[in-house]
Motif scaffolding. Structure first.
Motif, mmCIF file in Angstrom:
data_model
loop_
_atom_site.group_PDB
_atom_site.id
_atom_site.type_symbol
_atom_site.label_atom_id
_atom_site.label_comp_id
_atom_site.label_asym_id
_atom_site.label_seq_id
_atom_site.Cartn_x
_atom_site.Cartn_y
_atom_site.Cartn_z
ATOM 1 N N GLY A 63 46.704 38.745 34.255
ATOM 2 C CA GLY A 63 47.262 38.868 35.594
ATOM 3 C C GLY A 63 48.631 39.535 35.575
ATOM 4 N N ASP A 95 40.935 36.103 37.547
ATOM 5 C CA ASP A 95 40.453 34.876 38.189
ATOM 6 C C ASP A 95 40.798 34.881 39.669
ATOM 7 O OD1 ASP A 95 39.314 33.361 36.082
ATOM 8 O OD2 ASP A 95 41.308 33.256 35.228
ATOM 9 N N VAL A 96 40.068 34.060 40.444
ATOM 10 C CA VAL A 96 40.270 34.081 41.896
ATOM 11 C C VAL A 96 41.688 33.772 42.330
ATOM 12 C CG1 VAL A 96 38.042 33.801 42.974
ATOM 13 C CG2 VAL A 96 39.147 31.825 41.974
ATOM 14 N N THR A 97 42.339 32.829 41.657
ATOM 15 C CA THR A 97 43.686 32.474 42.102
ATOM 16 C C THR A 97 44.647 33.645 41.872
ATOM 17 O OG1 THR A 97 44.043 31.445 39.966
ATOM 18 C CG2 THR A 97 43.447 30.008 41.767
ATOM 19 N N ILE A 98 44.473 34.330 40.751
ATOM 20 C CA ILE A 98 45.312 35.488 40.450
ATOM 21 C C ILE A 98 44.934 36.636 41.385
ATOM 22 C CG2 ILE A 98 46.161 36.984 38.615
ATOM 23 C CD1 ILE A 98 46.514 34.050 37.986
ATOM 24 N N GLN A 99 43.640 36.760 41.650
ATOM 25 C CA GLN A 99 43.171 37.793 42.573
ATOM 26 C C GLN A 99 43.858 37.643 43.930
ATOM 27 O OE1 GLN A 99 38.971 39.086 42.986
ATOM 28 N NE2 GLN A 99 38.988 37.905 44.839
ATOM 29 N N ALA A 100 43.945 36.407 44.404
ATOM 30 C CA ALA A 100 44.582 36.163 45.699
ATOM 31 C C ALA A 100 46.048 36.596 45.663
ATOM 32 C CB ALA A 100 44.470 34.685 46.065
ATOM 33 N N GLN A 101 46.718 36.326 44.555
ATOM 34 C CA GLN A 101 48.126 36.722 44.437
ATOM 35 C C GLN A 101 48.286 38.240 44.468
ATOM 36 O OE1 GLN A 101 49.298 35.016 40.715
ATOM 37 N NE2 GLN A 101 49.324 32.918 41.469
ATOM 38 N N GLU A 140 47.616 39.713 47.888
ATOM 39 C CA GLU A 140 48.740 39.410 48.769
ATOM 40 C C GLU A 140 49.877 40.410 48.542
ATOM 41 O OE1 GLU A 140 48.153 36.996 50.885
ATOM 42 O OE2 GLU A 140 50.070 37.433 51.878
ATOM 43 N N PHE A 148 32.636 42.512 48.638
ATOM 44 C CA PHE A 148 32.833 42.492 50.082
ATOM 45 C C PHE A 148 33.864 41.449 50.500
ATOM 46 C CE2 PHE A 148 29.022 45.035 51.080
ATOM 47 C CZ PHE A 148 29.560 45.783 52.111
ATOM 48 N N GLY A 149 33.940 40.371 49.734
ATOM 49 C CA GLY A 149 34.877 39.314 50.075
ATOM 50 C C GLY A 149 36.317 39.792 50.046
ATOM 51 N N VAL A 150 36.668 40.556 49.023
ATOM 52 C CA VAL A 150 38.036 41.048 48.885
ATOM 53 C C VAL A 150 38.385 41.959 50.054
ATOM 54 C CG1 VAL A 150 39.509 42.530 47.479
ATOM 55 C CG2 VAL A 150 38.037 40.869 46.392
ATOM 56 N N PRO A 187 37.344 34.709 48.185
ATOM 57 C CA PRO A 187 37.253 35.615 49.328
ATOM 58 C C PRO A 187 35.924 35.427 50.060
ATOM 59 C CG PRO A 187 37.124 36.834 47.260
ATOM 60 C CD PRO A 187 37.203 35.398 46.909
ATOM 61 N N GLU A 189 50.393 31.179 36.468
ATOM 62 C CA GLU A 189 49.059 31.259 35.899
ATOM 63 C C GLU A 189 48.786 30.005 35.091
ATOM 64 O OE1 GLU A 189 48.542 35.046 33.932
ATOM 65 O OE2 GLU A 189 49.860 35.906 35.431
#
Lengths: 384, 332
Positions: free
Chosen positions: A192, A220-226, A229, A249-251, B267, B285
């Motif tokens: 990340g 990972d999803v949590t890092i993806q969200a960061q 953002e 599609f979610g992103v 998402p 992290e």
């Protein structure tokens, strides 16, 4: 707030708020927001391989306005990454950009730029974030130096200024202990953090356009969200245009202004975010939307699948590229390229929705249309 | 769903197929330091059930799965399969166990031998366990397995490099099914595949479970897919299970702050929901699993962390029937 005080740094450093030390972009576009920043016209790219000429991109048109986020969505091998690389003029042998293709950045053709102009354009006006940060970063060079390099070349900063700026950038993208990290090598960073360092590099010279090629696929999803953002903030505050390339599609749902759906090197559907999700028109878009399980669906129901595999682009099929996998395939689909049908959406922001499909030809048989209605997926709905 | 499974199982007097209790797997990483990949994990898997295991990369989900099927020897704790400790099996019992338990691996490019034909790959397990009477039957069985996963007999004599990722994963599934297993460890079987291909393989797994009564342990980081496939879901963080509940419950009513953050980070392919939802942003992290300090492992990223979290590690407690959480503040 009181609760935060008991948070203590543990094995790793304390978390840093993303966007601290944010500096406004002096190049922020203040002109007509409807003026396109980037126009891609009839883009065709081929790769010459032993198997023959692979036609990766076959006539793609789109434009990106100032401060707009465009998402390019499609499965692997559909030509989305090649499109992104061509915009950065990164196509190398055996790849060839076909004649007649045009990429206009602020009215200037990228494909006919001189070496000097290109070096200003790449990294200066246009930044790129690659999917695999470990491959894209130079493993033998300290991360800080890699960011400084860009600043020294494009912003003509002195070493000292560039260093300060690089540390500020690392801080902005949420890397803790920026001064220590500045002196480290990419292998010392986690996945990340590498991606963040690459974002820092891409935005270092305050570009007008950022191309993000699957920036969160390996994360990972949590890092993806960061990360998402951070990118969103880049657009909201600096008015940077972003091209987001993804298969998820979610992103896209919470992020893009406009979406183009690519398949086999062509754009099969395009439209605003709401139009694509709530009023999709192309059977391929329906299939993609139906193939991803949603949290509000019932467990273990069958997902919609697309039969077969994408076509071989060495010898692309004559008609619609999706025809052989499409449940609504008609004879004409196998013979001729389908026409582009416009769907006027409600409100000015939903303009420009179009799909390339024979289903909307005037003489399409009624039974096929009926079948299509049954298959049609609207975003936000289950199926079957 | 899982409650039903458990109820019917209890009514029929059946015991869990897999009982994992206080499982630990530590690795030595030099300088006298240890990496606690799996740290005191306990759960059961009922026959015919799918247990999903989710968590960020490096949280120990793969190590946990591999220890549960006997690929690693545990540092401490036991894994009972049908009431027998799998790490103490010997001889014929061990062989019977390897027939009943199979694995589908993440990377279909790396997990299938490029020098073997598809028939050899699928047939190998059948050869070892003697599951056919003659060459003819072996060939028929291979053809049947290939058709089950949507390929055909002609593919039997080809090599792996001739197949796409989705097809390879199907061959991996056919290989696992060849020995008629009861329990399959699915270690991220979908993450290397494209969206439309993912759906095909997921459908296959769901169908085989219904038709053959298989039990799955499904490891993945794609939370939406895990919810879709699993009856119950275990959320792991730094080697520990922090929450365990039915998949509907864990997604609608997550109680552990980490689970909450994970769920809010997924998402959703719906612009209206995406625009209106509030994300719980986790800062930082995953911390290093080497030499984790005492107390709750999640404290450094937890928005609710208090003094007690630094002293005592919370235990996995049942807060409502079938819903286990390891947090001092769960339900408060």
């Amino acid at each position: 707030m009181a609760e935060e005080k008991v948070m203590t740094p543990q094995v790793e450093e304390e978390a840093v708020e993303i966007g601290k030390n944010w500096k406004a972009n002096p190049h922020k576009w203040t002109g007509d927001p409807n003026q396109p920043l980037l126009e891609v016209k009839n883009l065709r790219v081929s790769y010459h391989t032993y198997a023959g000429e692979v036609q990766s991109v076959r006539g793609v048109n789109f434009d990106v306005k100032h401060g707009e986020i465009l998402a390019v969505i499609g499965e692997s091998g559909c030509g989305k990454s090649v499109t992104a690389r061509t915009i950065m003029s990164l196509i190398r042998h055996p790849g060839v950009v076909k004649e007649g293709s045009q990429i206009l950045f602020e009215g200037k053709d990228v494909l006919s730029m001189s070496k000097k102009e290109l070096s200003q354009y790449r990294g200066g006006d246009c930044g790129m974030i690659f999917q695999d940060a470990l491959v894209a970063l130079d493993p033998t060079m300290r991360v800080g130096k890699q960011i400084m390099e860009n600043l020294r070349i494009h912003s003509k900063m002195t070493k000292k200024e560039a260093k300060e700026e690089a540390i500020r950038l690392l801080d902005v993208v949420g890397i803790p202990n920026a001064e220590t990290r500045f002196r480290q090598y990419p292998f010392e960073f986690s996945g990340g953090m590498r991606q963040r360092a690459m974002i820092a590099m891409a935005v270092a010279c305050q570009p007008k356009l950022v191309i993000a090629d699957e920036p969160t696929t390996a994360l990972d999803v949590t890092i993806q969200a960061q990360i998402m953002e951070l990118l969103k903030r880049l657009r909201d505050e600096d008015g940077t245009s972003i091209i987001l390339i993804t298969h998820d599609f979610g992103v896209v749902a919470g992020f893009a202004d406009k979406i183009v759906v690519m398949y086999a090197g062509q754009i099969v559907e395009r439209g605003s975010r709401k139009e694509i999700f709530y009023n999709p028109q192309h059977p391929y878009t329906w299939a993609l939307l139906g193939a991803v399980p949603r949290l509000d669906w019932e467990n273990k129901q069958m997902l919609r699948t697309i039969r077969g595999t994408p076509p071989d682009l060495v010898a692309p099929p004559k008609g619609c590229p999706f025809a052989r996998r499409c449940e609504l395939c008609m004879n004409v689909c196998l013979e001729e390229m389908p026409p582009v049908k416009e769907f006027p959406g409600e409100g000015p922001e939903n303009h420009g929705h179009s799909a390339m499909c024979w289903l909307y030809a005037d003489d399409a048989p009624a039974e096929v249309r009926e079948k299509a209605e049954a298959l049609r997926v609207k975003g936000g709905e289950g199926h079957e | 769903m899982s409650n039903e499974v458990e109820k019917t199982a209890a009514a029929a007097g059946t015991k869990p197929l897999l009982e994992v209790s206080h499982l630990k797997k530590y690795f030595k990483v030099g300088n006298k330091r240890t990496l606690k990949a799996v740290d005191d994990v306990s759960f059961n898997i009922m026959p015919g059930e799918t247990l999903g295991v989710v968590g960020e990369s490096g949280c120990g989900k793969t190590t946990c799965g591999r220890t549960c099927v006997g690929m690693y020897d545990p540092t401490d704790g036991t894994v009972l399969y049908n009431g027998k400790n799998i790490h103490e099996l010997k001889g014929a019992e061990k062989k019977a166990f390897t027939k009943e338990v199979q694995i589908i691996f993440q990377d279909p490019y790396a997990s299938l031998n490029p020098r073997m034909t598809v028939a050899e790959i699928i047939g190998e397990g059948m050869d070892v366990h003697g599951l056919y009477t003659g060459k003819q039957e072996r060939q028929e069985r291979i053809g049947q397995l290939l058709r089950m996963v949507g390929l055909n007999q002609e593919h039997a004599n080809r090599f792996i490099h001739e197949f796409s990722g989705g097809q390879r994963q199907r061959i991996g599934i056919a290989r696992a099914l060849a020995v008629e297993p009861r329990f399959i460890l699915c270690d991220e079987p979908l993450s290397a595949l494209d969206v439309s291909i993912q759906a095909q393989v997921a459908n296959l797994l769901i169908r085989f479970q219904k038709e053959l009564g298989l039990t799955y342990m499904f490891i993945a980081h794609d939370l939406a897919m895990v919810k879709h496939i699993s009856d119950r879901v275990a959320v792991m963080y730094l080697g520990s299970v922090v929450e365990l509940a039915t998949s509907a419950e864990i997604y609608s009513n997550p109680l552990h702050p980490y689970t909450e953050a994970l769920m809010s980070a997924i998402p959703i392919a719906d612009p209206d929901i995406e625009d209106s939802r509030q994300r719980i942003m986790l800062e930082g992290e995953v911390t290093s699993p080497i030499d984790v300090p005492p107390g709750c492992k999640f404290q450094s990223r937890c928005p609710r962390a208090k003094e007690c979290c630094r002293k005592d590690a919370p235990e996995l407690k049942e807060v409502s029937p079938g819903h286990f959480v390891a947090c001092h503040f769960a339900g408060k």
